[in-house]
Design a protein around this motif. Structure first.
Motif, PDB file in Angstrom:
ATOM      1  N   LYS A  12      36.406  16.627  46.777  1.00  0.00           N
ATOM      2  CA  LYS A  12      37.324  15.710  45.900  1.00  0.00           C
ATOM      3  C   LYS A  12      37.942  16.404  44.839  1.00  0.00           C
ATOM      4  O   LYS A  12      39.124  16.048  44.339  1.00  0.00           O
ATOM      5  CB  LYS A  12      36.309  14.533  45.371  1.00  0.00           C
ATOM      6  CG  LYS A  12      35.703  13.568  46.405  1.00  0.00           C
ATOM      7  CD  LYS A  12      34.836  12.867  45.387  1.00  0.00           C
ATOM      8  CE  LYS A  12      34.205  11.469  46.355  1.00  0.00           C
ATOM      9  NZ  LYS A  12      33.245  10.879  45.725  1.00  0.00           N
ATOM     10  N   VAL A 143      40.288  10.685  42.116  1.00  0.00           N
ATOM     11  CA  VAL A 143      39.942  10.795  43.426  1.00  0.00           C
ATOM     12  C   VAL A 143      38.679  10.077  43.809  1.00  0.00           C
ATOM     13  O   VAL A 143      37.757  10.512  43.472  1.00  0.00           O
ATOM     14  CB  VAL A 143      39.867  12.243  44.229  1.00  0.00           C
ATOM     15  CG1 VAL A 143      39.571  12.051  45.525  1.00  0.00           C
ATOM     16  CG2 VAL A 143      41.277  12.964  43.776  1.00  0.00           C
ATOM     17  N   ASP A 144      38.818   8.874  44.312  1.00  0.00           N
ATOM     18  CA  ASP A 144      37.727   8.062  44.667  1.00  0.00           C
ATOM     19  C   ASP A 144      37.061   7.580  43.314  1.00  0.00           C
ATOM     20  O   ASP A 144      37.849   7.064  42.540  1.00  0.00           O
ATOM     21  CB  ASP A 144      36.751   8.521  45.762  1.00  0.00           C
ATOM     22  CG  ASP A 144      37.457   8.596  47.059  1.00  0.00           C
ATOM     23  OD1 ASP A 144      38.351   8.109  47.271  1.00  0.00           O
ATOM     24  OD2 ASP A 144      37.092   9.464  47.747  1.00  0.00           O
TER      25      ASP A 144
END
Length: 218
Positions: A12, A143-144
């Motif tokens: 990530k 990211v996420d």
């Protein structure tokens, strides 16, 4: 003692790093990841969450300059197991803050103003003077469930004015507005103390080696 490094977090972070720099996204390479940076002084980078046979095979097989090998351990853990053709780069520090930062209540001095920008899922905070002279900048990519902070910097003659702290505060506002509470970055030796003062902790050492054609400054 260094905690176990999550390959998922490294992936990530590396995706956020690539988006922030408008580079191709990372892709799996055996037990690690690769990014084709395509820069004169960094053609590619291989990133590993831990030492592995894949890492050592790469170190043995690569002779081309400006391909970086990066791993989440200290150099002492592998310096005797790779060729002297590899040159150690300045130590990096992966850091995390999985709660709201300890940022003091600060305001921007009247001589400065703030500018916003976004691209590639990247949010940019830029501090400039009233005469539009660049002073400080920082970026964050989500990211996420992870916020990746990148390239936080202040021009030398604008340092010690709290600008980097203010940039972090503004970036965190964006992150919190998205419902994210997990923060991650890679710090230099110089930046590490700033982040520690804001409540960040060391996640892992981040060590880089490269075969240079001249003394590397990356």
């Amino acid at each position: 003692m260094q905690k176990e490094v999550s390959k998922d977090i490294i992936e990530k972070w590396l995706k956020g790093w690539s988006l922030s720099r408008d580079l191709p996204l990372p892709f799996p390479y055996k037990s690690g990841f690769k990014v084709n940076v395509n820069d004169e002084k960094q053609k590619a980078r291989y990133v590993f969450s831990e030492l592995s046979e894949d890492f050592f095979q790469l170190a043995e097989s690569i002779d081309e300059p400006w391909i970086f090998l990066k791993v989440c351990v200290g150099f002492d853990n592998f310096k005797d197991e790779i060729s002297e053709k590899w040159e150690l780069q300045p130590q990096g520090y992966m850091m995390y803050c999985f709660h709201q930062m300890n940022i003091p209540d600060i305001n921007l001095h009247q001589n400065y103003k703030i500018e916003f920008e976004n691209y590639n899922s990247t949010f940019v905070i830029r501090i400039v003077t009233k005469n539009n002279e660049y002073a400080s900048i920082g970026r964050v990519v989500i990211v996420d469930d992870l916020a990746i902070y990148d390239r936080i910097s202040t021009e030398n003659h604008h340092k010690r004015k709290g600008l980097a702290t203010f940039v972090m505060k503004e970036l965190e506002k964006i992150v919190l507005s998205k419902g994210i509470s997990k923060n991650f970055l890679v710090a230099t030796e110089q930046g590490k103390s700033l982040y520690e003062s804001l409540g960040w902790e060391l996640y892992s050492l981040y060590t880089s080696v490269v075969i240079p054609t001249e003394k590397s400054k990356i």
